[in-house]
Design a protein around this motif. Sequence first.
Motif, PDB file in Angstrom:
ATOM      1  N   GLU A  34      16.949  89.652  30.270  1.00  0.00           N
ATOM      2  CA  GLU A  34      17.949  90.075  29.135  1.00  0.00           C
ATOM      3  C   GLU A  34      19.037  91.069  29.932  1.00  0.00           C
ATOM      4  OE1 GLU A  34      17.636  90.407  24.244  1.00  0.00           O
ATOM      5  OE2 GLU A  34      16.207  91.174  25.694  1.00  0.00           O
ATOM      6  N   PRO A  35      18.578  92.418  30.330  1.00  0.00           N
ATOM      7  CA  PRO A  35      19.549  93.457  30.705  1.00  0.00           C
ATOM      8  C   PRO A  35      20.646  92.908  31.566  1.00  0.00           C
ATOM      9  CG  PRO A  35      17.272  94.086  30.453  1.00  0.00           C
ATOM     10  CD  PRO A  35      17.051  93.041  30.289  1.00  0.00           C
ATOM     11  N   MET A  36      20.159  92.229  32.438  1.00  0.00           N
ATOM     12  CA  MET A  36      21.111  91.715  33.731  1.00  0.00           C
ATOM     13  C   MET A  36      21.800  90.685  33.185  1.00  0.00           C
ATOM     14  SD  MET A  36      20.435  93.596  36.248  1.00  0.00           S
ATOM     15  CE  MET A  36      20.147  94.885  34.567  1.00  0.00           C
ATOM     16  N   ARG A  37      21.528  89.810  32.242  1.00  0.00           N
ATOM     17  CA  ARG A  37      22.426  88.753  31.580  1.00  0.00           C
ATOM     18  C   ARG A  37      23.520  89.670  30.913  1.00  0.00           C
ATOM     19  NH1 ARG A  37      19.548  83.388  29.707  1.00  0.00           N
ATOM     20  NH2 ARG A  37      18.952  82.620  31.699  1.00  0.00           N
ATOM     21  N   ALA A  38      23.157  90.603  30.210  1.00  0.00           N
ATOM     22  CA  ALA A  38      24.165  91.489  29.502  1.00  0.00           C
ATOM     23  C   ALA A  38      25.328  92.106  30.464  1.00  0.00           C
ATOM     24  CB  ALA A  38      23.593  92.428  28.460  1.00  0.00           C
ATOM     25  N   LEU A  39      24.737  92.578  31.622  1.00  0.00           N
ATOM     26  CA  LEU A  39      25.475  92.968  32.523  1.00  0.00           C
ATOM     27  C   LEU A  39      26.349  92.052  33.220  1.00  0.00           C
ATOM     28  CD1 LEU A  39      26.113  95.829  34.144  1.00  0.00           C
ATOM     29  CD2 LEU A  39      24.449  94.747  35.946  1.00  0.00           C
ATOM     30  N   SER A  40      25.857  90.910  33.484  1.00  0.00           N
ATOM     31  CA  SER A  40      26.917  89.813  34.118  1.00  0.00           C
ATOM     32  C   SER A  40      28.148  89.611  33.270  1.00  0.00           C
ATOM     33  CB  SER A  40      26.027  88.558  34.320  1.00  0.00           C
ATOM     34  OG  SER A  40      25.167  88.819  35.361  1.00  0.00           O
ATOM     35  N   ALA A  41      27.878  89.654  31.827  1.00  0.00           N
ATOM     36  CA  ALA A  41      28.388  89.338  30.612  1.00  0.00           C
ATOM     37  C   ALA A  41      29.630  90.458  30.309  1.00  0.00           C
ATOM     38  CB  ALA A  41      27.862  88.832  29.308  1.00  0.00           C
ATOM     39  N   GLY A  42      29.551  91.506  31.301  1.00  0.00           N
ATOM     40  CA  GLY A  42      30.545  92.444  31.116  1.00  0.00           C
ATOM     41  C   GLY A  42      30.281  93.589  30.264  1.00  0.00           C
ATOM     42  N   ARG A  43      28.841  93.797  29.853  1.00  0.00           N
ATOM     43  CA  ARG A  43      28.478  94.685  28.858  1.00  0.00           C
ATOM     44  C   ARG A  43      27.544  95.668  29.228  1.00  0.00           C
ATOM     45  NH1 ARG A  43      29.649  94.004  23.604  1.00  0.00           N
ATOM     46  NH2 ARG A  43      28.885  96.130  23.325  1.00  0.00           N
ATOM     47  N   PRO A  44      27.924  96.490  30.298  1.00  0.00           N
ATOM     48  CA  PRO A  44      26.953  97.590  30.872  1.00  0.00           C
ATOM     49  C   PRO A  44      26.382  98.559  29.675  1.00  0.00           C
ATOM     50  CG  PRO A  44      29.270  98.110  31.402  1.00  0.00           C
ATOM     51  CD  PRO A  44      29.275  96.749  30.941  1.00  0.00           C
ATOM     52  N   ASP A  45      27.032  98.614  28.718  1.00  0.00           N
ATOM     53  CA  ASP A  45      26.392  99.553  27.649  1.00  0.00           C
ATOM     54  C   ASP A  45      25.249  98.718  27.115  1.00  0.00           C
ATOM     55  OD1 ASP A  45      28.180  97.561  26.753  1.00  0.00           O
ATOM     56  OD2 ASP A  45      28.707  98.703  24.946  1.00  0.00           O
ATOM     57  N   VAL A  46      25.258  97.472  26.700  1.00  0.00           N
ATOM     58  CA  VAL A  46      24.196  96.732  26.184  1.00  0.00           C
ATOM     59  C   VAL A  46      23.196  96.612  27.151  1.00  0.00           C
ATOM     60  CG1 VAL A  46      23.762  94.534  25.224  1.00  0.00           C
ATOM     61  CG2 VAL A  46      26.076  95.415  24.815  1.00  0.00           C
ATOM     62  N   ALA A  47      23.513  96.477  28.297  1.00  0.00           N
ATOM     63  CA  ALA A  47      22.471  96.340  29.336  1.00  0.00           C
ATOM     64  C   ALA A  47      21.727  97.534  29.450  1.00  0.00           C
ATOM     65  CB  ALA A  47      23.271  96.101  30.814  1.00  0.00           C
ATOM     66  N   GLU A  48      22.351  98.804  29.303  1.00  0.00           N
ATOM     67  CA  GLU A  48      21.753 100.212  29.365  1.00  0.00           C
ATOM     68  C   GLU A  48      20.625 100.148  28.321  1.00  0.00           C
ATOM     69  OE1 GLU A  48      22.880 104.752  29.428  1.00  0.00           O
ATOM     70  OE2 GLU A  48      24.348 103.200  29.964  1.00  0.00           O
ATOM     71  N   GLN A  49      21.311  99.900  26.807  1.00  0.00           N
ATOM     72  CA  GLN A  49      20.166  99.936  25.831  1.00  0.00           C
ATOM     73  C   GLN A  49      19.116  98.891  26.058  1.00  0.00           C
ATOM     74  OE1 GLN A  49      22.736  98.876  22.428  1.00  0.00           O
ATOM     75  NE2 GLN A  49      24.031 100.483  22.616  1.00  0.00           N
ATOM     76  N   LEU A  50      19.332  97.679  26.641  1.00  0.00           N
ATOM     77  CA  LEU A  50      18.209  96.814  26.586  1.00  0.00           C
ATOM     78  C   LEU A  50      17.161  97.218  27.836  1.00  0.00           C
ATOM     79  CD1 LEU A  50      20.106  93.484  26.526  1.00  0.00           C
ATOM     80  CD2 LEU A  50      18.572  94.383  24.761  1.00  0.00           C
ATOM     81  N   LEU A  51      17.595  98.170  28.765  1.00  0.00           N
ATOM     82  CA  LEU A  51      16.855  98.758  29.771  1.00  0.00           C
ATOM     83  C   LEU A  51      15.940  99.827  29.458  1.00  0.00           C
ATOM     84  CD1 LEU A  51      19.253  98.576  33.223  1.00  0.00           C
ATOM     85  CD2 LEU A  51      16.949  97.536  32.809  1.00  0.00           C
ATOM     86  N   ALA A  52      16.141 100.495  28.316  1.00  0.00           N
ATOM     87  CA  ALA A  52      15.486 101.562  27.884  1.00  0.00           C
ATOM     88  C   ALA A  52      14.012 101.417  27.632  1.00  0.00           C
ATOM     89  CB  ALA A  52      16.228 102.062  26.337  1.00  0.00           C
ATOM     90  N   PRO A  53      13.706 100.281  26.868  1.00  0.00           N
ATOM     91  CA  PRO A  53      12.139 100.057  26.781  1.00  0.00           C
ATOM     92  C   PRO A  53      11.474  99.677  28.042  1.00  0.00           C
ATOM     93  CG  PRO A  53      13.471  98.221  25.811  1.00  0.00           C
ATOM     94  CD  PRO A  53      14.180  99.293  26.097  1.00  0.00           C
ATOM     95  N   TRP A  54      12.257  99.093  29.044  1.00  0.00           N
ATOM     96  CA  TRP A  54      11.694  98.578  30.182  1.00  0.00           C
ATOM     97  C   TRP A  54      11.397  99.951  31.167  1.00  0.00           C
ATOM     98  CZ3 TRP A  54       9.593  94.220  31.008  1.00  0.00           C
ATOM     99  CH2 TRP A  54      10.072  93.103  30.464  1.00  0.00           C
TER     100      TRP A  54
END
Length: 339
Positions: free
Chosen positions: A60-80
């Motif tokens: 999920e985090p890397m899919r957000a990054l591929s979609a051009g949303r590094p901010d969302v990817a960073e948020q999704l990485l927090a629990p990991w």
Amino acid sequence: MEPPLRISLLAQNVSGWARLCRLVSAAHAEADGTLPVVSWPVLREYADHDLVVLLGPSSEPMRALSAGRPDVAEQLLAPWRELAGERLCLESVHLGRQGTGAGSLRPAARTVGLADQLGVRAVLTNSDRYADPDQHRLADVLDAARLLRPVDRLHLDGGERGLKEPAALAEAAERIAQAVGDGRARAVRLLAETEATGQSCTLTPADLGLGRPHFPEPSVVGATAESGSAMRLPRPAVRGRHPCPRPGHGRARRSATPIQARRHRTHGLRAVLPGRGPGGRRHRALGIQVAARGSGAGSMVNHFGVNAGTTATSSARIPGSRMWCRPDAARQFPCGFWR
């Protein structure tokens, strides 16, 4: 159905392998017949130690990054990051594809850039599926069979997801480093971090328990930890479910059970000989599928369907006095003539 999100978990040692097995079992138990999905409670229980958490393009985090949303990817990485800490790795995959999809250069470079920004380890992988690149057509066929649909000619495997030589991986690392804006030193570090991660997950066949028997705990089959308790379970079944129509055969049959018990103890096989009826009910109560199979595959020692007529037979898997393990094939013999 193709799971929408995937992660990879790599066992670092024997304890990690045990945790990985328990995690898979827990996911299937929670699924209750549906598609198994690893939930966060299961991850927190089993993936908090001894497992490397690898987040690739299907996470999920890397899919957000591929979609051009590094901010969302960073948020999704927090629990990991909270779950795995230094055991978390971001998977950079470059398969030479064009565009911005998985396997292309842009998301691979973005993955490394985000890892550097957050202080998370990045590793270079090839999403390997086969050893020989010529096997990519077989991968397409297997995908179609698994998903129960025709081969998708618009999304064929390009033959890049095989085991590559070090020179090919080094070339991919240099391209990713250039796309990130760094020099050759970043490519060298990417390869070094990848190798270090792999070395930390080295296990031997002995670590996985190959080459030695494994039995459930005595309590699972209704026995106690007392020596010989498990072997006392089959005796009522032998008397009640294995009738012998001819005089004297019952005594011979019952006397054979301790002989086989001694053979199992000699070989280090503390086996259980469950009766067909109560054993099946106990297994069903535990949610375990029960099926009568003449080969006894996957069992310890099986005694199956005995007819009450004069042609009563019993199928068993019994090791000889000079055999280390059980034979692959079951043997059938008349009741009372156990050799």
